[in-house]
Enzyme design. Structure first.
Site, short mmCIF file in Angstrom:
data_model
loop_
_atom_site.label_atom_id
_atom_site.label_comp_id
_atom_site.label_asym_id
_atom_site.label_seq_id
_atom_site.Cartn_x
_atom_site.Cartn_y
_atom_site.Cartn_z
N CYS A 12 -1.56 9.04 2.94
CA CYS A 12 -1.46 8.53 1.56
C CYS A 12 -2.72 8.80 0.75
O CYS A 12 -2.68 8.88 -0.48
CB CYS A 12 -1.15 7.04 1.58
SG CYS A 12 -2.27 6.07 2.60
N GLU A 30 0.88 -1.17 0.00
CA GLU A 30 0.00 0.00 0.00
C GLU A 30 0.91 1.21 0.00
O GLU A 30 1.60 1.50 0.97
CB GLU A 30 -0.93 -0.02 1.21
CG GLU A 30 -2.14 0.91 1.02
CD GLU A 30 -2.06 2.17 1.84
OE1 GLU A 30 -1.50 3.16 1.32
OE2 GLU A 30 -2.55 2.17 2.98
#
Length: 475
Positions: A285, A251
């Site tokens: 993110c 990720e």
């Protein structure tokens, strides 16, 4: 100066290493405490402890795992003041961001506790009536988990919780920016009764990180890896894993677009884009990095956005804290490059010096073109670009004109329009009339393109850590 040293945890025992580095506050620059520097030998010891604990843990009953996780949820909630302070100190988090982390992790333990008995095999029918078969799902074995500093409780916990719920054991390589926060996760699990060696914890400094990480990935006992962090480091992890034929869940970074369409509720869009862009100084993110706004409502939206920013992040209050001065410098460099190539600052002053070199105020910049570095680079800070478009096709082209694909948002009152955008945007998630930052246990989380592959959360996140084994027999 504190004399505390963050310990490793190997086979259930805390281990303090003589060779240490200083952990400094991003707010004050003062030394908070020290942390041990793991070597390749320490990494090997951690893997060996995880391997030794493996056979017993994989044979444990689902109810045993469930009870550990439920106790961990209660302990984390009871210790929340202590745990929040570690996070506030180490990464400069606000109380709200620390609470968000802890609330989600308390729920995460409960959610996974309810899933541990849901991993099921199958008994398929074979072509030959005299042959029977079953397909089992077995845990991979030892997992290497690597988590970053920015949402340390959420990302650190999920990196080990799903693997151990599936019957794996783990080595957690914590972040050198938040070692005490990550250590607290293991402390909670230990207090909850997790058997020795099921989760082992080490940290190292940047100088030793490449060799220690490579030794862990190369170790034949490590069967699968998960990494959350930058795309640049993710590429290295993926390459190393590929060389050793190890599966990996990644990720990585993002450049999340938020499309504000001509029929959008501009007040709602302004609030969600403000929070999505500047929550925790944009160091998420999933942060909104590009606001793609229909030309017809661009002026009105800008007015709403700037007024909302002033409400949530007042210009006369303290500027937000970033993890280090380099992050501030990176964002200012991107903004200056854009202005030098014709972009327009809608607020703020790029050259202003705040009370410390780790502070910076939110900035919105418009008239962005592909030639500007900020158009493609992830800023990972308190800056957001505003880009005007006139057609759905143009909006999708701009939204997808990036190597990243983690999260996105669409603001419109027309569900059909929203779903057309949602199907066309190349991201792992699209949030309609909500900000790009959205993570909860009932939703799979992961990206597309250079934002990684594999998924955390839900049953999908649990199934990442088991593999099938086919058994056949003659009747």
């Amino acid at each position: 100066m504190s004399t505390y040293t963050v310990p490793f945890v190997i086979n259930g025992e805390e281990l303090r290493i003589e060779n240490t580095f200083d952990v400094k506050s991003p707010d004050t620059g003062e030394v908070l405490h020290k942390c041990g520097i793991a070597t390749e030998a320490d990494a090997l010891t951690a893997v060996e402890a995880a391997a030794a604990a493996g056979p017993k843990w994989r044979s444990s009953l689902p109810a045993e795992r469930r009870d550990v996780f439920l106790r961990a949820s209660e302990i984390m909630n009871n210790r929340r003041d202590e745990l929040a302070q570690y996070m506030i100190d180490e990464v400069g988090a606000s109380q709200d961001w620390a609470d968000f982390n802890l609330n989600l992790v308390v729920d995460m333990f409960k959610d996974v506790a309810g899933r541990v008995n849901a991993v099921e095999g199958t008994v398929p029918a074979c072509a030959d009536p005299d042959i029977s078969a079953m397909v089992l799902k077995e845990p991979y074995g030892v997992v290497l988990a690597m988590a970053p500093w920015n949402a340390p409780y959420i990302l650190g916990t999920r990196s080990v919780l799903f693997p151990i719920a599936a019957g794996c054991t783990a080595v957690l390589k914590g972040s050198e920016m938040a070692p005490r926060t990550h250590h607290a996760i293991v402390s909670v699990l230990t207090e909850a009764g997790l058997p020795k060696g099921v989760v082992n914890y080490i940290v190292t400094d940047p100088a030793h990180a490449p060799s220690v990480t490579e030794s862990l990935i190369a170790n034949p006992t490590v069967k699968k890896i998960n990494f959350t962090g930058s795309t640049a480091v993710g590429r290295i992890i993926g390459k190393l894993a590929g060389q050793h034929l190890k599966p990996v869940v990644l990720e990585l970074g993002g450049k999340a677009p938020a499309i504000v369409w001509e029929d959008a509720d501009l007040g709602l869009a302004a609030i969600q884009c403000t929070l999505g862009s500047f929550f925790f100084s944009g160091q998420v993110c999933m942060s909104t990095e590009r606001i793609i706004v229909h030309k017809k409502v661009s002026t009105a939206f800008q007015e709403n956005l700037l007024a909302t920013m002033e409400k949530f992040f007042p210009s006369k209050g303290d500027a937000q804290i970033l993890i280090n001065a380099q992050s501030v410098d990176k964002n200012k460099k991107l903004l200056k490059d854009a202005v030098g190539k014709g972009a327009l600052l809608l607020n703020g002053d790029v050259d202003v010096e705040e009370s410390s070199k780790t502070r910076m105020r939110p900035v919105v910049i418009s008239k962005i073109t592909p030639e500007m570095d900020i158009y493609k680079q992830e800023s990972f800070g308190p800056s957001v670009s505003l880009i005007e478009v006139e057609t759905e096709e143009e909006a999708l082209r701009v939204a997808n004109d990036t190597e990243y694909g983690l999260s996105s948002a669409v603001f419109t009152e027309n569900l059909r329009t929203a779903l057309r955008f949602a199907r066309g945007i190349e991201t792992g998630a699209v949030h309609i009339n909500n900000m790009t930052i959205h993570d909860e246990m009932t939703l799979p989380h992961g990206g597309a393109k250079a934002s990684g592959y594999g998924r955390f959360n839900t049953q999908t996140g649990l199934e990442e850590w088991v593999r099938t084994k086919t058994i056949t027999w003659r009747n």
